[in-house]
Design a protein around this motif. Structure first.
Motif, mmCIF file in Angstrom:
data_model
loop_
_atom_site.group_PDB
_atom_site.id
_atom_site.type_symbol
_atom_site.label_atom_id
_atom_site.label_comp_id
_atom_site.label_asym_id
_atom_site.label_seq_id
_atom_site.Cartn_x
_atom_site.Cartn_y
_atom_site.Cartn_z
ATOM 1 N N SER A 39 0.836 -1.205 0.000
ATOM 2 C CA SER A 39 0.000 0.000 0.000
ATOM 3 C C SER A 39 0.868 1.252 0.000
ATOM 4 O O SER A 39 0.645 2.175 -0.794
ATOM 5 N N TRP A 40 1.860 1.283 0.907
ATOM 6 C CA TRP A 40 2.687 2.499 0.976
ATOM 7 C C TRP A 40 3.770 2.510 -0.097
ATOM 8 O O TRP A 40 4.043 3.554 -0.681
ATOM 9 N N PHE A 41 4.351 1.343 -0.393
ATOM 10 C CA PHE A 41 5.451 1.336 -1.354
ATOM 11 C C PHE A 41 4.940 1.632 -2.767
ATOM 12 O O PHE A 41 5.582 2.354 -3.539
ATOM 13 N N GLY A 42 3.775 1.098 -3.096
ATOM 14 C CA GLY A 42 3.187 1.371 -4.401
ATOM 15 C C GLY A 42 2.879 2.848 -4.579
ATOM 16 O O GLY A 42 3.123 3.431 -5.646
ATOM 17 N N PHE A 43 2.356 3.480 -3.514
ATOM 18 C CA PHE A 43 2.050 4.907 -3.597
ATOM 19 C C PHE A 43 3.325 5.738 -3.628
ATOM 20 O O PHE A 43 3.390 6.768 -4.305
ATOM 21 N N LEU A 44 4.367 5.305 -2.904
ATOM 22 C CA LEU A 44 5.634 6.030 -2.930
ATOM 23 C C LEU A 44 6.227 6.048 -4.341
ATOM 24 O O LEU A 44 6.678 7.091 -4.825
ATOM 25 N N ILE A 45 6.216 4.896 -4.997
ATOM 26 C CA ILE A 45 6.749 4.821 -6.360
ATOM 27 C C ILE A 45 5.928 5.690 -7.302
ATOM 28 O O ILE A 45 6.459 6.394 -8.173
ATOM 29 N N ALA A 46 4.595 5.653 -7.128
ATOM 30 C CA ALA A 46 3.720 6.469 -7.970
ATOM 31 C C ALA A 46 3.973 7.958 -7.732
ATOM 32 O O ALA A 46 4.038 8.752 -8.679
ATOM 33 N N PHE A 47 4.113 8.337 -6.453
ATOM 34 C CA PHE A 47 4.328 9.741 -6.116
ATOM 35 C C PHE A 47 5.676 10.221 -6.653
ATOM 36 O O PHE A 47 5.811 11.355 -7.120
ATOM 37 N N TRP A 48 6.680 9.369 -6.570
ATOM 38 C CA TRP A 48 8.001 9.704 -7.106
ATOM 39 C C TRP A 48 7.897 10.065 -8.586
ATOM 40 O O TRP A 48 8.388 11.106 -9.030
ATOM 41 N N SER A 49 7.231 9.230 -9.358
ATOM 42 C CA SER A 49 7.116 9.482 -10.792
ATOM 43 C C SER A 49 6.216 10.686 -11.074
ATOM 44 O O SER A 49 6.500 11.498 -11.968
ATOM 45 N N TRP A 50 5.140 10.813 -10.302
ATOM 46 C CA TRP A 50 4.209 11.930 -10.472
ATOM 47 C C TRP A 50 4.923 13.263 -10.273
ATOM 48 O O TRP A 50 4.691 14.222 -11.002
ATOM 49 N N TYR A 51 5.829 13.315 -9.292
ATOM 50 C CA TYR A 51 6.555 14.547 -8.989
ATOM 51 C C TYR A 51 8.006 14.507 -9.447
ATOM 52 O O TYR A 51 8.859 15.210 -8.909
ATOM 53 N N ALA A 52 8.279 13.704 -10.474
ATOM 54 C CA ALA A 52 9.650 13.606 -10.984
ATOM 55 C C ALA A 52 10.071 14.844 -11.764
ATOM 56 O O ALA A 52 11.269 15.099 -11.922
ATOM 57 N N PHE A 53 9.104 15.615 -12.259
ATOM 58 C CA PHE A 53 9.443 16.793 -13.060
ATOM 59 C C PHE A 53 9.968 17.990 -12.258
ATOM 60 O O PHE A 53 10.965 18.601 -12.645
ATOM 61 N N PRO A 54 9.323 18.405 -11.143
ATOM 62 C CA PRO A 54 9.757 19.627 -10.457
ATOM 63 C C PRO A 54 11.245 19.722 -10.126
ATOM 64 O O PRO A 54 11.825 20.809 -10.300
ATOM 65 N N PRO A 55 11.919 18.635 -9.675
ATOM 66 C CA PRO A 55 13.344 18.799 -9.352
ATOM 67 C C PRO A 55 14.207 19.182 -10.553
ATOM 68 O O PRO A 55 15.227 19.854 -10.391
ATOM 69 N N LEU A 56 13.801 18.748 -11.746
ATOM 70 C CA LEU A 56 14.583 19.044 -12.951
ATOM 71 C C LEU A 56 14.031 20.241 -13.718
ATOM 72 O O LEU A 56 14.703 20.792 -14.586
ATOM 73 N N LEU A 57 12.802 20.633 -13.376
ATOM 74 C CA LEU A 57 12.194 21.781 -14.052
ATOM 75 C C LEU A 57 12.846 23.102 -13.647
ATOM 76 O O LEU A 57 12.887 24.049 -14.434
ATOM 77 N N THR A 58 13.354 23.153 -12.426
ATOM 78 C CA THR A 58 13.892 24.408 -11.900
ATOM 79 C C THR A 58 14.909 25.033 -12.847
ATOM 80 O O THR A 58 14.892 26.231 -13.100
ATOM 81 N N VAL A 59 15.790 24.200 -13.398
ATOM 82 C CA VAL A 59 16.824 24.714 -14.299
ATOM 83 C C VAL A 59 16.895 23.905 -15.594
ATOM 84 O O VAL A 59 16.709 24.436 -16.691
ATOM 85 N N THR A 60 17.142 22.590 -15.477
ATOM 86 C CA THR A 60 17.493 21.756 -16.633
ATOM 87 C C THR A 60 16.420 21.732 -17.713
ATOM 88 O O THR A 60 16.667 22.076 -18.876
ATOM 89 N N ILE A 61 15.210 21.291 -17.357
ATOM 90 C CA ILE A 61 14.147 21.168 -18.364
ATOM 91 C C ILE A 61 13.706 22.548 -18.848
ATOM 92 O O ILE A 61 13.449 22.748 -20.045
ATOM 93 N N SER A 62 13.624 23.503 -17.913
ATOM 94 C CA SER A 62 13.232 24.867 -18.296
ATOM 95 C C SER A 62 14.189 25.436 -19.342
ATOM 96 O O SER A 62 13.764 26.052 -20.327
ATOM 97 N N LYS A 63 15.467 25.226 -19.130
ATOM 98 C CA LYS A 63 16.476 25.739 -20.061
ATOM 99 C C LYS A 63 16.396 25.014 -21.399
ATOM 100 O O LYS A 63 16.475 25.643 -22.469
ATOM 101 N N ASP A 64 16.205 23.704 -21.353
ATOM 102 C CA ASP A 64 16.171 22.900 -22.574
ATOM 103 C C ASP A 64 14.973 23.265 -23.458
ATOM 104 O O ASP A 64 15.085 23.332 -24.687
ATOM 105 N N LEU A 65 13.823 23.492 -22.821
ATOM 106 C CA LEU A 65 12.602 23.796 -23.579
ATOM 107 C C LEU A 65 12.290 25.288 -23.630
ATOM 108 O O LEU A 65 11.237 25.681 -24.121
#
Length: 520
Positions: A39-65
């Motif tokens: 129950s918790w591990f499945g949601f943790l993995i889902a949450f990780w992927s769901w929020y995988a963008f913000p850490p890289l959006l700050t600079v890397t993805i924003s700059k690339d796009l």
């Protein structure tokens, strides 16, 4: 005093619904421990992927796009929209086909856009990918309903708070994992930044699929077996304890079989039971195959448990009645402001820290922002633990409601203080955010400690609607941030005022709908 050995031992169970009365969290061999883990591990993995963008959006993805700050904030809003709709659908789906299959479906469908994240080469394409990745956020609903289905009301708040808290930590872990994966691909595999961030999304995609398959192979729908047989199991458990009364909405085949059994007993007939149905005679108290030992319950308590807590097939009329119920509204308002604020703040926190302390850089501010999500590991469970403790001490669900409202108001006060002060000192800002996080995240745990008491026979619908309103809050508050640009502090105190006002507006509502059976 709490016994740590309960984390390892097979739990004591309710003799009618076979829900556990303790959490064997460190015993994956036990059915209850295994379901609790996934129950918790499945949601943790889902949450990780769901929020995988913000850490890289700050600079890397924003700059690339070539994204502006407004583009980033818009993409955060888009990522919450799909989750809102999925949670509304996932609730009734949990009551219809069961939370395990609903959970697996959310994970597998959400894995597809995760794998395709690297195909986004424009802002519009990124928006589309983030929209469909938002499907993974809907996994929160089956996570909570599955936990509720395996743990009894004396411990359900603690169970729900822990599985959600550990799962929510995925929102913090992603601030460590995604930059680490990205840096490894750049420095060790010598990929360009343009390619590395795209390849990085393959990792969470693989993890999602692995967890979904494990759930299918290793876990059960309910403590008594298949989802379709849940009524049968409850009716048989009543008969096994000498109770011949029928439960609400039990399948007609069961009730007919009960009558035939009684008639056969009077006439002396020894006709066999229908194939596939196991009949218990009144007074038959043979040991249950579902647990090592059972707790004792009065007959009336057994009947209330069976009638009030066996999930029934949802109808549109019942769904509408539940949606507009004041009790459901209390859950929805609470989660709108607690989880909604958490989602919105989690999306901008890295940028807020970078705005306040530009010398720290993307990596350092990202790590500090990660702490907000990681605190869920302790703070959200604390909300559920205290809610269950208050309930056990008072015997009243009002205690959970008062705790929930108290947390919401104090959270609002913290948000107002942060917004008004807009601290430029690192220790002050980080300390205030951590203090606010306790009450905010504990409020999430306290809310889903209360949810199982409201319409327990339709727990999926209540959980789905409440979870969806959490996402609606995330969208509304993300829009507040969107229209205040880089004036993050102004948006934060506005959110605080709204949280206080909305929670006080519904604090008077009674804990139960009139005439409700079960959940007390």
């Amino acid at each position: 005093m709490y016994n740590p050995m309960l984390l390892f031992k097979a739990p004591e169970v309710n003799p009618i619904n076979h829900k556990a009365r303790s959490i064997p969290g460190l015993n994956p061999i036990n059915m209850y421990g295994r379901v609790w883990f996934f129950s918790w591990f499945g949601f943790l993995i889902a949450f990780w992927s769901w929020y995988a963008f913000p850490p890289l959006l700050t600079v890397t993805i924003s700059k690339d796009l070539k994204m502006t700050n407004t583009d980033v904030l818009n993409s955060n809003i888009v990522s919450l929209v799909a989750t809102l709709f999925v949670r509304l659908v996932a609730g009734p789906a949990c009551d219809l086909i069961g939370p395990r299959l609903t959970f697996v479906g959310c994970l597998l469908v959400g894995a597809i856009p995760t794998f395709l994240a690297g195909t986004a080469y424009s802002i519009g394409q990124l928006m589309a990918v983030r929209f469909f990745v938002g499907i993974l956020g809907g996994s929160f609903v089956p996570c909570q309903v599955w936990s509720t289905g395996f743990f009894d009301k004396n411990i359900v708040g603690t169970s729900n708070a822990f599985v959600a808290g550990f799962g929510n930590a995925g929102g913090g872990i992603t601030y460590f994992l995604m930059p680490a994966i990205f840096d490894s691909l750049v420095h060790r595999q010598h990929l360009t930044a343009h390619t590395a961030w795209r390849v990085a999304f393959i990792v969470p995609g693989i993890c999602i699929c692995a967890v979904a398959v494990a759930m299918l192979l290793l876990c059960d729908d309910t403590p008594t077996g298949k989802w379709a047989d849940r009524h049968l199991a409850a009716q048989q458990n009543l008969a096994a304890h000498g109770i011949r009364e029928s439960i609400v909405d039990a399948p007609t085949g069961i009730l007919a079989n009960e009558k035939n059994t009684a008639a056969s007993s009077r006439s002396g007939s020894t006709s066999p039971a229908p194939v596939g149905e196991k009949v218990f005679e009144a007074g038959d108290r043979r040991p249950s195959k579902y647990a090592d030992h059972e707790a004792q319950m009065p007959e009336q308590a057994m009947l209330e448990t069976a009638r009030g807590e066996v999930i029934v097939k949802p109808s549109w009329k019942e769904m509408l009645k539940i949606f507009i119920s004041p009790q459901t509204l209390v859950c929805a308002v609470g989660y709108f402001n607690s989880f909604g604020a958490e989602l919105a703040i989690n999306s901008i926190l890295g940028k807020y820290y970078l705005h306040q302390f530009p010398k720290m850089g993307q990596t350092s501010t990202g790590k500090w922002a990660a702490m907000f999500g990681l605190l869920n590991v302790a703070f959200r469970p604390a909300g559920g633990l205290i809610a269950d403790w208050l309930y056990q001490k008072t015997g009243s669900v009002w205690s959970k409601r008062i705790w929930l409202t108290t947390l919401a108001v104090i959270t609002g006060v913290f948000l107002v203080i942060i917004g008004v002060l807009d601290p430029k000192d690192q220790s002050t800002l980080f300390g205030l955010i951590a203090g606010m996080a306790f009450f905010l995240e504990a409020g999430n745990g306290a809310n889903f400690a209360y949810v199982p008491h409201v319409y327990p026979q339709a727990n999926g619908i209540v959980s789905g609607f409440t979870g969806a309103c959490g996402n609606l809050g995330g969208i509304v508050y993300a829009i507040v941030f969107r229209y205040h640009g880089t004036n993050y502090a102004n948006a934060i105190w506005i959110i605080g005022v709204m949280s206080i006002a909305m929670n006080l507006a519904v604090c008077w509502v009674k804990p139960f709908p009139k005439g409700q059976i079960g959940g007390h």
